[in-house]
Design an enzyme around this catalytic site. Structure first.
Site, PDB file in Angstrom:
ATOM      1  N   GLY A  76       0.818  -1.219   0.000  1.00 40.89           N
ATOM      2  CA  GLY A  76       0.000   0.000   0.000  1.00 40.89           C
ATOM      3  C   GLY A  76       0.845   1.258   0.000  1.00 40.89           C
ATOM      4  N   CYS A  77       1.953   1.209   0.722  1.00 41.34           N
ATOM      5  CA  CYS A  77       2.843   2.367   0.815  1.00 41.34           C
ATOM      6  C   CYS A  77       3.567   2.611  -0.504  1.00 41.34           C
ATOM      7  CB  CYS A  77       3.858   2.158   1.935  1.00 41.34           C
ATOM      8  SG  CYS A  77       3.120   1.871   3.555  1.00 41.34           S
ATOM      9  N   SER A  78       3.990   1.540  -1.162  1.00 38.77           N
ATOM     10  CA  SER A  78       4.774   1.648  -2.396  1.00 38.77           C
ATOM     11  C   SER A  78       3.932   1.844  -3.648  1.00 38.77           C
ATOM     12  CB  SER A  78       5.636   0.398  -2.581  1.00 38.77           C
ATOM     13  OG  SER A  78       6.635   0.356  -1.598  1.00 38.77           O
TER      14      SER A  78
END
Length: 187
Positions: A76-78
């Site tokens: 989700g962050c990347s």
């Protein structure tokens, strides 16, 4: 060391008798940072453990967007969170933002490598909170055993002269809704 920060609430336990003498215990519990609070004083790290960045020095007299993620290189962050800030960096800076900062409870080398992979140079400063001390001072941490234990909740904030002007914390601490770049209102 964090000298100032979010509101502190004192929770006091009743006095107890131990080994023939009175023992009084108390515990400090912090309330999560909120709009209007000053940021806690503390250091984060950029690129290596030798490069300390004092949070209050970084934000003094400036408008800063700070967003935090549970972990570098996580899906989700990347795929969503960091790329949204990279894509919106020029617009945010045109709206008066002096710095955009990404924070994660990771080591500075990991944050530097993650930033290089996403071409953040000149757009977003990738700052590490290796022990989670800054996130703890904000009281915006979460226990995520699959990611190694203590991590940051996913949140975003607008900081004006070291004071929280806007704050968006994901309701479950990890989701991708209110803390995304396109949801953050600068003005």
């Amino acid at each position: 060391m964090f000298l100032t920060g979010p509101s502190i609430i004192r929770i006091t336990a009743s006095s107890r008798r131990a080994a023939g003498r009175a023992l009084h215990t108390s515990q400090l519990a912090m309330a999560p940072i909120k709009v209007g609070d000053n940021l806690p004083v503390g250091d984060l790290f950029e690129d290596s453990p030798a490069n300390k960045v004092n949070v209050c020095d970084l934000t003094a007299g400036k408008t800063v967007v700070l967003f935090a993620v549970p972990g570098a290189f996580t899906p989700g962050c990347s795929k969503t969170h960091l790329p949204g800030y990279v894509e919106n960096a020029d617009k945010m800076k045109a709206d008066g933002v002096n710095e955009i900062v990404c924070v994660s409870v990771n080591d500075p080398y990991v944050m530097a490598a993650w930033g290089a992979q996403h071409n953040t140079k000149g757009k977003i400063r990738m700052l590490a909170d290796p022990t989670g001390s800054f996130i703890k001072a904000l009281d915006l941490g979460i226990n995520l055993p699959p990611l190694g234990g203590y991590r940051s909740k996913r949140f975003s904030m607008v900081i004006k002269d070291s004071k929280v002007d806007k704050l968006n914390v994901e309701p479950d601490g990890t989701g991708l809704s209110c803390s995304l770049a396109d949801k953050l209102k600068i003005k």
